[in-house]
Write a protein that holds these residues in place. Structure first.
Motif, PDB file in Angstrom:
ATOM      1  N   THR A  87       0.921  -1.264   0.019  1.00  0.00           N
ATOM      2  CA  THR A  87       0.015  -0.063   0.094  1.00  0.00           C
ATOM      3  C   THR A  87       0.792   1.142   0.108  1.00  0.00           C
ATOM      4  O   THR A  87       0.687   2.142   0.716  1.00  0.00           O
ATOM      5  CB  THR A  87      -0.996   0.051   1.301  1.00  0.00           C
ATOM      6  OG1 THR A  87      -0.143  -0.145   2.361  1.00  0.00           O
ATOM      7  CG2 THR A  87      -2.059  -1.106   1.051  1.00  0.00           C
TER       8      THR A  87
ATOM      9  N   LEU B  18      -1.896   1.591  -2.944  1.00  0.00           N
ATOM     10  CA  LEU B  18      -2.885   2.138  -2.570  1.00  0.00           C
ATOM     11  C   LEU B  18      -3.635   2.924  -3.234  1.00  0.00           C
ATOM     12  O   LEU B  18      -4.836   2.899  -3.515  1.00  0.00           O
ATOM     13  CB  LEU B  18      -2.584   3.145  -1.268  1.00  0.00           C
ATOM     14  CG  LEU B  18      -3.631   3.696  -0.459  1.00  0.00           C
ATOM     15  CD1 LEU B  18      -4.425   2.684   0.043  1.00  0.00           C
ATOM     16  CD2 LEU B  18      -3.215   4.582   0.663  1.00  0.00           C
TER      17      LEU B  18
ATOM     18  N   VAL C 241      -7.732   1.890  -4.226  1.00  0.00           N
ATOM     19  CA  VAL C 241      -8.685   2.767  -3.995  1.00  0.00           C
ATOM     20  C   VAL C 241      -9.472   3.141  -5.162  1.00  0.00           C
ATOM     21  O   VAL C 241     -10.839   3.221  -5.249  1.00  0.00           O
ATOM     22  CB  VAL C 241      -8.182   3.951  -3.322  1.00  0.00           C
ATOM     23  CG1 VAL C 241      -9.094   5.211  -3.071  1.00  0.00           C
ATOM     24  CG2 VAL C 241      -7.631   3.882  -2.024  1.00  0.00           C
TER      25      VAL C 241
ATOM     26  N   MET D 121      -5.262   2.871   8.174  1.00  0.00           N
ATOM     27  CA  MET D 121      -6.182   2.962   6.730  1.00  0.00           C
ATOM     28  C   MET D 121      -7.532   2.474   7.328  1.00  0.00           C
ATOM     29  O   MET D 121      -8.297   2.827   6.516  1.00  0.00           O
ATOM     30  CB  MET D 121      -5.500   1.981   5.828  1.00  0.00           C
ATOM     31  CG  MET D 121      -4.237   2.529   5.069  1.00  0.00           C
ATOM     32  SD  MET D 121      -3.517   1.769   3.765  1.00  0.00           S
ATOM     33  CE  MET D 121      -2.977   0.080   4.627  1.00  0.00           C
TER      34      MET D 121
ATOM     35  N   SER E 278      -5.327   8.111   5.085  1.00  0.00           N
ATOM     36  CA  SER E 278      -4.468   7.484   4.188  1.00  0.00           C
ATOM     37  C   SER E 278      -2.924   7.962   4.792  1.00  0.00           C
ATOM     38  O   SER E 278      -2.673   8.907   5.204  1.00  0.00           O
ATOM     39  CB  SER E 278      -4.456   8.451   2.860  1.00  0.00           C
ATOM     40  OG  SER E 278      -3.363   8.204   1.939  1.00  0.00           O
TER      41      SER E 278
ATOM     42  N   LEU F 275      -7.584  11.254  -2.588  1.00  0.00           N
ATOM     43  CA  LEU F 275      -7.269   9.803  -1.975  1.00  0.00           C
ATOM     44  C   LEU F 275      -8.112   9.543  -0.745  1.00  0.00           C
ATOM     45  O   LEU F 275      -8.966   8.751  -0.894  1.00  0.00           O
ATOM     46  CB  LEU F 275      -5.796   9.534  -1.891  1.00  0.00           C
ATOM     47  CG  LEU F 275      -5.674   8.102  -1.797  1.00  0.00           C
ATOM     48  CD1 LEU F 275      -6.058   7.324  -2.920  1.00  0.00           C
ATOM     49  CD2 LEU F 275      -4.075   7.862  -1.645  1.00  0.00           C
ATOM     50  N   SER F 276      -8.043  10.419   0.255  1.00  0.00           N
ATOM     51  CA  SER F 276      -8.842  10.229   1.437  1.00  0.00           C
ATOM     52  C   SER F 276     -10.263  10.094   1.282  1.00  0.00           C
ATOM     53  O   SER F 276     -10.888   9.181   1.966  1.00  0.00           O
ATOM     54  CB  SER F 276      -8.570  11.049   2.720  1.00  0.00           C
ATOM     55  OG  SER F 276      -7.029  10.958   2.876  1.00  0.00           O
TER      56      SER F 276
ATOM     57  N   MET G 129     -11.010   6.813  -0.425  1.00  0.00           N
ATOM     58  CA  MET G 129     -10.805   5.712   0.454  1.00  0.00           C
ATOM     59  C   MET G 129     -12.271   5.637   1.291  1.00  0.00           C
ATOM     60  O   MET G 129     -12.857   4.607   1.649  1.00  0.00           O
ATOM     61  CB  MET G 129      -9.771   5.938   1.426  1.00  0.00           C
ATOM     62  CG  MET G 129      -8.408   5.222   0.984  1.00  0.00           C
ATOM     63  SD  MET G 129      -7.145   5.660   1.955  1.00  0.00           S
ATOM     64  CE  MET G 129      -7.472   4.861   3.324  1.00  0.00           C
TER      65      MET G 129
END
Length: 237
Positions: free
Chosen positions: A8, A13, A17, A39, A44, A51-52, A55
């Motif tokens: 990841t 990652l 995702v 995670m 993240s 990205l967060s 996720m």
């Protein structure tokens, strides 16, 4: 489709995702338990714009999970991505011990059913055949030489740190290298929403070109692309 991403870091990652966001059921595996717990809490471990949020939404929809149990990931996935680091050694060669450890672990945990093992890591040319042999060694150690049904695919990444999510949804090409038509077919199905630009910034753009080659040629494409970028930067400087 059911996907397992092992490793990841930036590549693993972001890949996991984004694949979960486009509708696949993804389990991301990492051997760092603290990182896995981070995670699982929706945070993240790397900074990458957007990205967060992806996720959290994918975890809420049930499409994204995190674990340190390699066996659970291998058992879940139809497609298994190897996305661990290959840092440079002092000699300039790639340190492939992490790829080797993952490949052996996959072999030790294969439990029936056809699997596609995908090399996302930047590895020396010829590594696809080497990964296949290590997976077979791991399988033999666990099952006493039982047959395994799997194929290896090289699927190099072309992501830029800082815009990796954007690059995943807006690729200029997807490179798939394998000697198995079945494996290539499954990879094309996996990436079909991206090929059709369903999550792209410009959804009316032409479909993403999918370049299919043999295993070693796809590995060569990654090095040729890196060399071309390095050359451009050298001239710019």
């Amino acid at each position: 489709m059911r996907v397992c991403v092992i490793g990841t870091g930036y590549v693993g990652l972001v890949t996991g995702v984004c694949l979960s966001h486009i509708g696949h059921h993804v389990i991301c595996v990492d051997n760092n338990e603290e990182k896995v717990q981070l995670m699982k809490s929706g945070q993240s471990p790397i900074y990458e714009p957007g990205l967060s949020d992806l996720m959290k939404s994918s975890m809420e929809s049930g499409n994204l999970e995190f674990t340190s149990d390699l066996g659970a990931g291998v058992g879940h996935g139809e497609i298994l991505f190897i996305a661990v680091g290959t840092p440079a050694l002092p000699t300039g060669e790639s340190d492939t011990r992490y790829v080797e450890a993952v490949a052996r672990g996959i072999g030790e945990n294969l439990n029936g059913g056809y699997k596609v093992i995908v090399n996302k890591s930047t590895v020396p040319i010829g590594s696809g055949d080497w990964v296949r042999m290590i997976v077979m060694d791991g399988l033999a150690e666990r099952q006493g030489g039982a047959e395994a049904t799997f194929d290896v695919v090289s699927n190099p990444e072309f992501l830029r740190e800082g815009s990796a999510v954007f690059d995943t949804f807006n690729p200029d090409r997807i490179v798939l290298g394998s000697n198995s038509e079945k494996a290539l077919g499954m990879m094309k199905d996996l990436y079909q929403p991206l090929v059709e630009r369903k999550f792209a910034e410009n959804q009316n753009a032409d479909p993403v070109p999918v370049v299919t080659t043999d295993l070693n040629s796809a590995e060569m494409v990654k090095y040729a692309s890196n060399a071309f970028l390095a050359t451009k930067i050298s001239f710019i400087n």
